[in-house]
Design an enzyme around this catalytic site. Structure first.
Site, PDB file in Angstrom:
ATOM      1  N   PHE A 308       0.867  -1.301   0.030  1.00  0.00           N
ATOM      2  CA  PHE A 308       0.023   0.044   0.017  1.00  0.00           C
ATOM      3  C   PHE A 308       0.749   1.396  -0.115  1.00  0.00           C
ATOM      4  O   PHE A 308       1.885   1.363   0.565  1.00  0.00           O
ATOM      5  CB  PHE A 308      -1.003   0.072   1.268  1.00  0.00           C
ATOM      6  N   ASP A 309       0.630   2.281  -0.827  1.00  0.00           N
ATOM      7  CA  ASP A 309       0.720   3.542  -0.667  1.00  0.00           C
ATOM      8  C   ASP A 309       0.201   4.106   0.907  1.00  0.00           C
ATOM      9  O   ASP A 309      -0.895   3.370   1.158  1.00  0.00           O
ATOM     10  CB  ASP A 309       0.484   4.137  -2.031  1.00  0.00           C
ATOM     11  N   LYS A 310       0.269   5.275   1.334  1.00  0.00           N
ATOM     12  CA  LYS A 310      -0.187   5.744   2.685  1.00  0.00           C
ATOM     13  C   LYS A 310      -1.219   6.552   2.195  1.00  0.00           C
ATOM     14  O   LYS A 310      -2.418   6.590   2.273  1.00  0.00           O
ATOM     15  CB  LYS A 310       0.824   6.019   3.252  1.00  0.00           C
ATOM     16  N   ASP A 635       4.378  10.874  -0.506  1.00  0.00           N
ATOM     17  CA  ASP A 635       3.763   9.699  -0.567  1.00  0.00           C
ATOM     18  C   ASP A 635       3.381   9.294  -2.224  1.00  0.00           C
ATOM     19  O   ASP A 635       2.443   9.182  -2.411  1.00  0.00           O
ATOM     20  CB  ASP A 635       2.427   9.686   0.253  1.00  0.00           C
TER      21      ASP A 635
END
Length: 635
Positions: A308-310, A635
């Site tokens: 996952f990206d945040k 991000d």
């Protein structure tokens, strides 16, 4: 000829059935001489569309099921088995009819989407309102949408407010409240209120049009299993003809050879995989999940590692400025105005958050000059003759800007409470720190827990944010690992390393700065409300409602679809073996075998139709009472 046959195929089927019934009635009444004529006529009428399809397939150098039936019918007529020849042709056409009707239901999700497409729009000409076909709306037109009306194109609200049902785009039935400057999408419905909007995307460029196009393409695409079965059928069909000849040579029983030929038709086997694929993709569209084809569904079901990206993925992606800490002689308003002016060129969440906050404070922003975005770190620009640098620690170090001990201590303290700190320097001196916070999505804990139960072995977060904020997110969500302060190319490297270690990786991000990693992963998944152009193009799976529970549904759906496909293949193979064994033992005859064969085709279609109503098992409401503020810069 083709159009005529297709147009009257159902009539041909019905006429054949009526003639068969007449034949059986004549036999009961004792008119034996007339029985054969009725059954032969029924055969000749029904065999026309079958022969036609067999001929078309042969022209394409393909050996179709229709060819096997044609050969069998000719043989049955030759040995004077008129009852069986007529019943076989009728059952084949009737099976086609039922199959077509049932398959239509598997495409119901797509058809309902198409039915939702708006047909008209109300264009504003001064105070006048003119109703026009939606095709005539142009970019820049001002539109009025009344209560209960459909929004005809994508655009931005310039007047009014409304509760808008966006189920057609996002799959979410709960209306979203929209007002000035909010984006709205074609195909959505104004439940309450009214709006005036400016058209920004029209025709095939609208989000709704792209959804329909993607679902249509996905339902036509084929999985590995489908491609294998297509190739298998091309070899299987002539092999069955050869085996039938061998059966005849061995037994000298033409009736047995013809029966063997018909019973071995791989109809259910050929249709079993694609019908599961179509139904699964249709279910995804119904719930706001766009899965780009059968092969994607196949790969997705094998995923065991989630990355996952945040920002905008595990968090809401709607950060807010929580504090501005002044370090030098500049005052708060001046620092905010200068930084916001520079951030006007930024496409990043945090930069736009600073711009939005400045406008909320009533400050005007100027056009920056000599602007330069340093990917993953921040930006530099000249505003009103002053050189401004805004970004993370690495950008400050690269620019020769000193962060003193007091500023560093303050920044770390803010980061440990879940804030992202943006450093701002004016004319080479650190001037202040912006604290920006985001929030973890309410549905994140439940969604991640569901996916673990469904077979995910590890969940990893890759973020460009600082390690303190990343650690706070990882601990709260119970992630297996996290890596912070990464550039986009670093994320690509981590994904490749996971793949080299044997993991099947799904990467979820916002579809913009995470596009390289999304493209590298086995399954790229984009989250973005309304489906940005880049997310639709880059990702294999697009979540239209921007919710992690949709991710969980998509993963469960992929596994359910592949299970369903395997069940259909097992049903088809089992029926063929059962029938062939029955033929060789003399217990299955041509007509009864054909009936069971057609029943097996309907069985796999009906089995696939269960996917239309598929929904993951509800495991609770996913209450999330203690939200923490969490932010990010790169991000």
């Amino acid at each position: 000829m083709i159009k005529w046959i297709n147009k009257y195929k159902n009539c041909i089927t019905a006429l054949s059935g009526i003639l068969i019934v007449i034949g059986f009635a004549l036999k009961t009444l004792g008119y034996e001489a007339a029985v054969d004529y009725a059954l032969i006529l029924a055969t000749l009428i029904a065999v026309v569309p079958i022969v036609h399809k067999a001929y078309l397939a042969l022209r394409m150098k393909a050996f179709s099921i229709e060819l096997l039936v044609t050969i069998a019918v000719i043989g049955a007529l030759f040995i004077r088995e008129y009852t069986e020849s007529s019943v076989v042709t009728f059952l084949f056409l009737f099976g086609d009819f039922l199959e077509a009707r049932t398959l239509e239901k598997t495409r119901s999700s797509l058809r309902s989407l198409i039915d939702m497409a708006p047909q008209e729009a109300i264009i504003m000409h001064g105070t006048d309102q003119v109703i026009v076909p939606v095709e005539e709306v142009a970019v820049g037109d001002r539109l009025f949408i009344k209560p209960g009306g459909k929004i005809p194109v994508d655009g931005i609200i310039v007047k009014g407010q409304a509760a808008i049902n966006e189920a057609a785009v996002t799959g979410e039935a709960i209306p979203a409240n929209k007002s000035l400057d909010d984006n709205v999408f074609s195909g959505t419905l104004v439940d309450e209120g009214f709006i005036e909007m400016i058209a920004e995307k029209v025709g095939d460029d609208t989000t709704f049009a792209k959804i329909i196009e993607l679902v249509e393409e996905a339902q036509e695409s084929k999985s590995k299993a489908e491609r294998f079965l297509d190739a298998f059928a091309n070899f299987y069909t002539p092999a069955i003809v050869v085996l039938s000849v061998i059966v005849y040579a061995w037994t000298r029983d033409l009736h047995l050879a013809i029966t063997f030929l018909v019973i071995a038709c791989p109809g259910a086997l050929v249709i079993g995989a694609p019908v599961s694929n179509v139904a699964g993709i249709g279910n995804g569209a119904k719930y706001g999940v766009l899965v780009k084809g059968g092969e994607v569904m196949d790969r997705f079901s094998k995923v065991d590692t989630l990355v996952f990206d945040k920002t905008g993925t595990l968090t809401k992606g709607k950060p807010e400025v929580t504090d501005i800490h002044i370090l030098s002689g500049v005052d708060r308003s001046e620092l905010l105005q200068l930084t916001a002016s520079a951030e006007r060129i930024s496409e990043h969440h945090l930069g736009q958050t600073i711009v939005k906050y400045a406008h909320q404070q009533g400050l005007e922003t100027a056009e920056p000059k000599d602007a330069e975005v340093i990917k993953g770190h921040g930006l530099k620009a000249t505003v009103d003759g002053r050189r401004l640098v805004a970004g993370n620690r690495k950008l400050m170090a690269q620019s020769g800007i000193l962060i003193n001990e007091a500023a560093e201590s303050y920044a770390i303290a803010r980061e440990k409470t879940g804030n992202t700190v943006v450093f701002a320097a004016i004319d080479g001196t650190l001037a202040g720190l912006f604290s920006i916070a985001d929030q973890i999505r309410e549905d994140a804990p439940q969604a991640l827990a569901e996916m673990r139960r469904n077979g995910i072995k590890q969940i990893i977060m890759l973020t460009g944010d600082n390690r303190h904020t990343a650690q706070a997110v990882a601990e709260q969500l119970g992630l297996d690992a996290y890596h912070a302060e990464l550039l986009p190319e670093d994320k690509v490297r981590f994904v490749k390393q996971l793949q080299a270690d044997g993991a099947v990786v799904a990467m979820a991000g916002d579809g913009i700065n995470d596009a390289p990693a999304i493209a590298t992963a086995d399954i790229g998944l984009a989250m973005g409300e309304g489906g940005t152009d880049i997310s639709m193009e880059t990702a294999d799976v697009v979540l239209m409602a921007d919710k992690l529970m949709q991710f969980s549904h998509a993963y469960s759906l992929s596994k359910a679809t592949m299970r369903n496909m395997k069940q259909n293949i097992a049903i088809a193979v089992g029926v063929v073996f059962f029938l062939l064994a029955g033929v060789l033992m003399g217990s299955v005859h041509l007509a009864s075998g054909m009936f069971i064969h057609e029943a097996s085709i309907l069985a796999v279609i009906l089995n696939a139709m269960r996917l239309i109503g598929f929904n993951r098992k509800k495991s609770g409401t996913g209450s999330f009472s203690h939200e923490r503020n969490l932010g990010n810069r790169a991000d």
